[in-house]
Design an enzyme around this catalytic site. Structure first.
Site, PDB file in Angstrom:
ATOM      1  CG  HIS A  53      -6.085   3.371 -14.983  1.00 36.50           C
ATOM      2  ND1 HIS A  53      -6.934   4.418 -15.213  1.00 36.50           N
ATOM      3  CD2 HIS A  53      -5.973   3.271 -13.626  1.00 36.50           C
ATOM      4  CE1 HIS A  53      -7.319   4.947 -14.044  1.00 36.50           C
ATOM      5  NE2 HIS A  53      -6.745   4.266 -13.070  1.00 36.50           N
ATOM      6  CB  SER A  76      -9.773   1.872 -19.792  1.00 37.00           C
ATOM      7  OG  SER A  76      -8.885   2.591 -18.967  1.00 37.00           O
ATOM      8  CB  SER A  81      -6.239   5.983 -17.910  1.00 38.04           C
ATOM      9  OG  SER A  81      -7.231   4.978 -17.962  1.00 38.04           O
ATOM     10  CG  ASP A 128      -8.237   1.251 -10.672  1.00 38.69           C
ATOM     11  OD1 ASP A 128      -8.645   2.042  -9.789  1.00 38.69           O
ATOM     12  OD2 ASP A 128      -7.124   1.372 -11.203  1.00 38.69           O
ATOM     13  CD  GLU A 187      -4.576  -1.529  -8.587  1.00 39.25           C
ATOM     14  OE1 GLU A 187      -4.703  -2.753  -8.404  1.00 39.25           O
ATOM     15  OE2 GLU A 187      -3.488  -0.974  -8.799  1.00 39.25           O
ATOM     16  CG  ASN A 212      -5.801   1.306  -1.773  1.00 41.54           C
ATOM     17  OD1 ASN A 212      -5.071   1.836  -2.607  1.00 41.54           O
ATOM     18  ND2 ASN A 212      -6.077   1.879  -0.608  1.00 41.54           N
ATOM     19  CE  LYS A 217      -3.083   0.334  -5.448  1.00 45.55           C
ATOM     20  NZ  LYS A 217      -3.536   1.722  -5.323  1.00 45.55           N
ATOM     21  CG  ASP A 221      -0.186   2.183  -7.103  1.00 44.74           C
ATOM     22  OD1 ASP A 221      -0.534   3.363  -7.130  1.00 44.74           O
ATOM     23  OD2 ASP A 221      -0.697   1.311  -7.822  1.00 44.74           O
ATOM     24  CG  ASN A 222      -2.142   4.383  -3.205  1.00 44.22           C
ATOM     25  OD1 ASN A 222      -1.921   3.453  -3.975  1.00 44.22           O
ATOM     26  ND2 ASN A 222      -3.268   4.490  -2.537  1.00 44.22           N
ATOM     27  CB  CYS A 226       1.547   9.915  -6.656  1.00 45.50           C
ATOM     28  SG  CYS A 226      -0.042   9.101  -6.922  1.00 45.50           S
ATOM     29  CG  HIS A 332     -10.704   6.425  -9.056  1.00 48.49           C
ATOM     30  ND1 HIS A 332      -9.781   5.586  -9.627  1.00 48.49           N
ATOM     31  CD2 HIS A 332     -11.892   6.109  -9.597  1.00 48.49           C
ATOM     32  CE1 HIS A 332     -10.403   4.786 -10.487  1.00 48.49           C
ATOM     33  NE2 HIS A 332     -11.682   5.079 -10.489  1.00 48.49           N
ATOM     34  CG  HIS A 382       1.882   4.977 -10.426  1.00 51.29           C
ATOM     35  ND1 HIS A 382       1.655   6.323 -10.466  1.00 51.29           N
ATOM     36  CD2 HIS A 382       1.152   4.501  -9.384  1.00 51.29           C
ATOM     37  CE1 HIS A 382       0.825   6.663  -9.486  1.00 51.29           C
ATOM     38  NE2 HIS A 382       0.499   5.575  -8.819  1.00 51.29           N
ATOM     39  CB  SER A 390      -0.176  -2.338  -7.669  1.00 45.27           C
ATOM     40  OG  SER A 390       0.386  -1.194  -7.106  1.00 45.27           O
ATOM     41  CD  GLN A 394      -6.169  -6.050  -8.396  1.00 46.01           C
ATOM     42  OE1 GLN A 394      -6.832  -7.084  -8.272  1.00 46.01           O
ATOM     43  NE2 GLN A 394      -6.700  -4.860  -8.241  1.00 46.01           N
TER      44      GLN A 394
END
Ligand code: NAI
Length: 461
Positions: A53, A76, A81, A128, A187, A212, A217, A221-222, A226, A332, A382, A390, A394
């Site tokens: 993204h 992307s 996104s 990703d 990711e 992930n 991460k 992040d998840n 969210c 996703h 996010h 995250s 990476q």
């Protein structure tokens, strides 16, 4: 090469730069890596294709990879996104980027193809969802004599067309690309599933790092990502009153936990569906009613899929929904909702990424981002701070693949726990967290080193 980019409007670069400057203040992990490795440039010689993204936060990631010595080209991983000002700022800074918010599926694969066009070819992928990896590996298998499967979705039609186009223009190209890639860092949950599937089939030709499943991460992040961005997306899309509404969250994994918390925080009455008894029990003990979609489909107001699975909201469900129900996905891919089955209904576009669809019984549905991940399609994804965790993973994964890739087999790996703890540690100061210290006696008593790692591998957080 002059103008080696495709962005909506390069004049948005100045706005993008201002937001990038702000994001940097919220991304301490990435900035710490710039300080630690900016001089030694451990990524010198790395030529990284990024498919993720194209947001402001990703722009800070890209500039960190460049600061560490890498050459980067970017596309992307989703047609909705991109933040056009972020893409413009990256292009103006001299990194080739191919991404426009609202690009077509054909453009999605064409732009991905363009991101591979280093004069000497790339040697690393940062993915990703796995599209960049899929493009190269499927193309190489087709070159090797495998036939395309029957395309069952618009996505598959588009990728097959792009592979054919590239094969005609440059015979042998995919095989050459595959052979010079040293590794991929992935990711997200869905891309990681695809990688393990490749390993199972003996089709992964280089090592992969599963970013992930770094704790810093997926458990941040998840979940917390969210928690902030789901309701943000629904509000920007619909301005609907959330408090008092009944929302159904499908899936109670990491994304589902964050999504249910997001809706509850906004005052909605939240119900959850699950197939896994452990996650169902977690949802119940977090205070959510765990239901069957069939039992609530005609009475709930908001439906959000978070499963990474397909056909979760089906056409028969949507036929039962009440007038003006809101339907969206934060997983996703868009196949969590059977959007294709709605195509022959009457669509009225309300604004970008918001459509009203009339069902045969006259009821209307509000569909967000055509079923693609709504937090990035309808809002800006996010916040920077959680993406810093995250993306610090990476960068560490890319460094590992670049410097020690040859020591790995063609398998999927997770970063070691001491790096996971390092990522967390880098984010403490920014929010004023004071960390207690174990003395030697205490450390020996619980069987760890006073400097970590603090947990065994099997610990689940
Ligand atoms: P997860 O595996 O932790 O959770 C998915 C949950 O859905 C599991 O508990 C599973 O049992 C459940 N599930 C599967 N099929 C179901 C069905 N038919 N009905 C009800 N529940 C079902 O995966 P995670 O990490 O939560 O990711 C979910 C999706 O979100 C993935 O596609 C991932 O790539 C994506 N993702 C999206 C983000 C975003 O910002 N939009 C951020 C991170 C991940």
């Amino acid at each position: 090469m002059a103008n080696d980019y495709i962005v909506k409007d390069i004049n948005l670069a100045a706005f993008g730069r201002k937001e990038l400057d702000i994001a940097e203040t919220e991304m301490p992990g990435l900035m710490a890596l710039r300080t630690e490795y900016g001089e030694s440039k451990p990524l010198a010689g790395a030529r990284i294709v990024g498919s993720l993204h194209m947001t402001i936060q990703t722009a800070v990631l890209i500039e960190t990879l460049v600061a560490l010595g890498a050459d980067v080209r970017w596309a992307s991983c989703n047609i909705f996104s991109t933040q056009d000002h972020a893409a413009a700022a990256i292009a103006a800074g001299g990194t080739p980027v191919f991404a426009i918010k609202g690009q077509s599926l054909e453009e999605h694969w064409d732009y991905l193809d363009k991101s591979f066009m280093f004069p000497e070819g790339p040697n690393l992928i940062l993915d990703d969802g796995g599209d960049a990896t899929l493009y190269i590996l499927l193309g190489a298998r087709i070159e090797g004599g495998e036939a395309f499967g029957v395309a069952t979705s618009e996505e598959e039609v588009a990728i097959q067309a792009q592979i054919k186009k590239r094969m005609e223009a440059s015979p042998g190209w995919f095989t050459k690309m595959r052979d010079q890639i040293k590794g991929v860092s992935e990711e997200t949950t869905t891309g990681v599933h695809r990688l393990y599937d490749l390993v199972k089939k003996g089709q992964l030709p280089f090592p992969a790092i599963n970013v992930n499943d770094s704790v810093t991460k997926s458990k941040f992040d998840n979940k917390y990502g969210c928690k902030e961005s789901l309701v943000d997306g629904i509000r920007r899309a619909t301005d609907t009153m959330m408090a008092g509404k009944v929302a159904v969250v499908m899936g109670y994994g990491d994304v589902g936990k964050g999504s249910a918390a997001s809706l509850r925080g906004a005052g909605a009455r939240v119900k959850v569906t699950e197939v896994d008894p452990i996650c169902a029990l977690q949802a119940a003990m977090d205070g959510f009613e765990v239901v069957l979609l069939e039992d609530v489909v005609s009475s709930a107001d908001i439906f959000i899929t978070t499963t990474g699975n397909k056909d979760v909201i089906r056409i028969e469900h949507m036929r039962e929904m009440k007038d003006m129900a809101i339907v969206g996905n934060i997983g996703h891919f868009d196949n969590e909702i059977q959007v294709a089955a709605l195509k022959n209904h009457k669509w009225t576009n309300i604004k970008e990424q918001v459509d009203m669809i009339e069902m045969p019984n006259g009821n209307r549905l509000i569909l967000l981002s055509e079923g693609r991940l709504l937090n990035l399609g309808n809002a800006t994804g996010h916040p920077s701070f959680v993406m810093s965790a995250s993306f610090t993973n990476q960068v560490l994964a890319q460094m590992e693949l670049w410097m020690k890739g040859d020591e790995y087999k063609n398998d999927v790996y997770i970063l070691p726990k001491h790096l996971d703890e390092k990522v967390a540690r880098l984010h403490l100061d920014r929010i004023g967290v004071k960390l207690s210290k174990l003395d030697a006696d205490q450390a020996a008593y619980i069987g760890v080193s006073p400097d970590g790692p603090f947990k065994p591998e099997h610990y689940r957080y």
